[in-house]
Enzyme design. Structure first.
Site, short mmCIF file in Angstrom:
data_model
loop_
_atom_site.label_atom_id
_atom_site.label_comp_id
_atom_site.label_asym_id
_atom_site.label_seq_id
_atom_site.Cartn_x
_atom_site.Cartn_y
_atom_site.Cartn_z
N SER A 1 0.81 -1.29 -0.03
CA SER A 1 0.18 -0.12 0.09
C SER A 1 0.98 1.10 -0.11
O SER A 1 1.90 1.16 0.38
CB SER A 1 -0.71 0.21 1.25
OG SER A 1 -1.67 1.47 1.37
N TYR B 1 -1.26 -0.14 10.58
CA TYR B 1 -1.64 -0.56 9.23
C TYR B 1 -0.45 0.04 8.46
O TYR B 1 0.04 -0.92 7.91
CB TYR B 1 -3.20 0.21 8.75
CG TYR B 1 -3.26 -0.04 7.37
CD1 TYR B 1 -3.60 -1.46 7.02
CD2 TYR B 1 -3.23 0.62 6.36
CE1 TYR B 1 -3.67 -2.05 5.64
CE2 TYR B 1 -3.22 0.39 5.18
CZ TYR B 1 -3.69 -0.92 4.94
OH TYR B 1 -3.97 -1.32 3.50
P1 NDP Z 1 -11.90 -5.64 0.90
O1 NDP Z 1 -12.25 -5.58 2.31
O2 NDP Z 1 -12.83 -5.48 -0.29
O3 NDP Z 1 -11.26 -7.02 0.65
C1 NDP Z 1 -10.37 -7.85 1.65
C2 NDP Z 1 -10.26 -9.21 1.53
O4 NDP Z 1 -9.38 -9.77 2.41
C3 NDP Z 1 -11.59 -10.04 1.73
O5 NDP Z 1 -11.66 -10.87 0.75
C4 NDP Z 1 -11.59 -10.56 2.93
O6 NDP Z 1 -12.20 -11.93 2.96
C5 NDP Z 1 -9.98 -10.98 3.03
N1 NDP Z 1 -9.50 -11.08 4.14
C6 NDP Z 1 -9.34 -10.17 5.32
N2 NDP Z 1 -8.98 -10.78 6.68
C7 NDP Z 1 -8.86 -12.12 6.14
C8 NDP Z 1 -8.33 -13.25 6.95
N3 NDP Z 1 -8.20 -13.18 8.17
N4 NDP Z 1 -8.23 -14.41 6.26
C9 NDP Z 1 -8.65 -14.50 4.95
N5 NDP Z 1 -9.05 -13.74 4.32
C10 NDP Z 1 -9.08 -12.30 4.75
O7 NDP Z 1 -10.36 -4.65 0.76
P2 NDP Z 1 -9.44 -4.49 -0.75
O8 NDP Z 1 -9.90 -5.31 -1.52
O9 NDP Z 1 -9.52 -3.11 -0.89
O10 NDP Z 1 -8.26 -4.93 0.21
C11 NDP Z 1 -7.26 -6.01 -0.31
C12 NDP Z 1 -5.91 -5.82 0.14
O11 NDP Z 1 -5.36 -4.26 -0.57
C13 NDP Z 1 -5.62 -5.57 1.43
O12 NDP Z 1 -4.33 -6.23 1.79
C14 NDP Z 1 -5.65 -4.06 1.68
O13 NDP Z 1 -4.76 -3.80 2.83
C15 NDP Z 1 -4.87 -3.64 0.42
N6 NDP Z 1 -4.85 -2.50 0.00
C16 NDP Z 1 -6.21 -1.84 -0.10
C17 NDP Z 1 -6.43 -0.34 -0.58
C18 NDP Z 1 -7.58 0.29 -0.65
O14 NDP Z 1 -7.63 1.60 -0.60
N7 NDP Z 1 -8.82 -0.26 -0.80
C19 NDP Z 1 -5.18 0.22 -0.79
C20 NDP Z 1 -4.07 -0.38 -0.79
C21 NDP Z 1 -4.10 -1.63 -0.46
P3 NDP Z 1 -13.06 -12.53 4.24
O15 NDP Z 1 -13.41 -11.39 4.81
O16 NDP Z 1 -14.11 -13.21 3.23
O17 NDP Z 1 -12.13 -13.24 4.62
C1 8X3 Z 2 -5.11 1.56 1.72
C2 8X3 Z 2 -4.55 2.96 1.43
O1 8X3 Z 2 -4.18 5.15 2.20
O2 8X3 Z 2 -6.24 4.05 3.15
O3 8X3 Z 2 -3.94 0.78 1.76
O4 8X3 Z 2 -3.96 3.47 3.86
S1 8X3 Z 2 -4.70 4.07 2.76
#
Ligand code: NDP
Ligand code: 8X3
Length: 253
Positions: free
Chosen positions: A139, A152
């Site tokens: 991220s 985070y």
């Molecule tokens: P979502 O919340 O839409 O998706 C997160 C996914 O992670 C879900 O499928 C969830 O599945 C899974 N997950 C969370 N905890 C667990 C666990 N303990 N075991 C297995 N699966 C898990 O968020 P995003 O798609 O945005 O996030 C995906 C990744 O991208 C993350 O690592 C996030 O930190 C990163 N990210 C997101 C950004 C944003 O602005 N959205 C920017 C940069 C990075 P379930 O709940 O079914 O287990």
């Molecule tokens: C998610 C992006 O800027 O909300 O990883 O932390 S930010």
């Protein structure tokens, strides 16, 4: 080389979109997450396009991760791409007001879960060799601190440095490693972070033209499809609407 992708966190956001993108390109899929119903729905949705194996799995459960990988069905053992996507942020409070249980949950998921999954699949990826890939979802939070980001941000900085270390260790195996570091992206991320606060979600993304999960999916597909002599070490991407702010200065009153 066969094309089989193992994607963690495929029930939502980036992971789900990536599953759909890879299926369109004919990749076989192993999809994981904790919400079984969503995995089943996605498996059915993609059934006409490709073979999908679903695993209801909490990446924090190290024994379950190892067992799931060890017991992959024959048809899905040739994993060539691991997308370490499962992750979350919890809370936006300053460190001094944070609930340390939330901190631990982020560490267990974003760090321990990611390294356990990686370790379990490394023998498979190394056996595939040239052209195989690990794409870790970092991220901008791992590069740029912000108030309330504390643990985070720390977990995502770990993901970056672990990606580089992994790449160093895998030298000569042909296995590639990328830290993909997105900025503001619209998914369930903010709902999870704020305990389901729809207003917070709407306010954050309104008018910002954030990254969409499909943008990340296309990027992961591109990284994994590059010729095998190329490795994207690091890719940071933001929506055009997002940029940098000044350092804060606390003045004597
Ligand atoms: P979502 O919340 O839409 O998706 C997160 C996914 O992670 C879900 O499928 C969830 O599945 C899974 N997950 C969370 N905890 C667990 C666990 N303990 N075991 C297995 N699966 C898990 O968020 P995003 O798609 O945005 O996030 C995906 C990744 O991208 C993350 O690592 C996030 O930190 C990163 N990210 C997101 C950004 C944003 O602005 N959205 C920017 C940069 C990075 P379930 O709940 O079914 O287990
Ligand atoms: C998610 C992006 O800027 O909300 O990883 O932390 S930010």
């Amino acid at each position: 080389m066969s094309n089989t992708a193992f994607i963690t966190g495929a029930t939502s956001g980036f992971g789900r979109a990536t599953a759909i993108r890879m299926a369109e390109a004919g990749w076989k899929l192993v999809l994981t997450g904790r919400r079984s119903e969503r995995l089943q729905e996605l498996q059915q949705q993609l059934a006409e396009k490709t073979d999908v194996h679903i695993l209801t799995l909490d990446v924090r459960d190290a024994d379950a991760v190892k067992q799931a990988v060890a017991e992959l069905p024959e048809n899905f053992r040739d994993v060539t791409l691991l997308v370490n996507n499962a992750g979350l942020a919890l809370g936006t409070e300053p460190a001094q007001d944070c609930d340390t249980e939330k901190w631990q949950r982020m560490i267990d998921t974003n760090i321990s879960g990611l390294v356990t999954m990686t370790h379990a699949l490394l023998p498979t990826l190394i056996a595939q060799g040239r052209g195989a890939s690990v794409v870790n979802i970092g991220s901008i939070a791992g590069h740029w601190p912000y108030p309330g980001g504390n643990v985070y941000c720390g977990t995502k900085a770990f993901v970056e440095q672990f990606s580089y270390g992994l790449r160093a260790d895998l030298a000569g195996t042909g296995v590639r490693v990328t830290n993909l570091a997105p900025g503001l992206a619209e998914s369930e991320f903010t709902l999870v972070r704020t305990d389901g606060n729809q207003d917070a979600h709407d306010r954050l993304y309104e008018g910002a033209e954030p990254i969409q999960p499909e943008d990340i999916a296309e990027t992961i597909y591109w990284i994994a499809s590059l010729p095998p002599h190329l490795n994207v070490n690091q890719l940071e991407m933001m929506p055009a609407s997002q940029s940098f702010g000044p350092f804060s200065i606390s003045r004597k009153s």
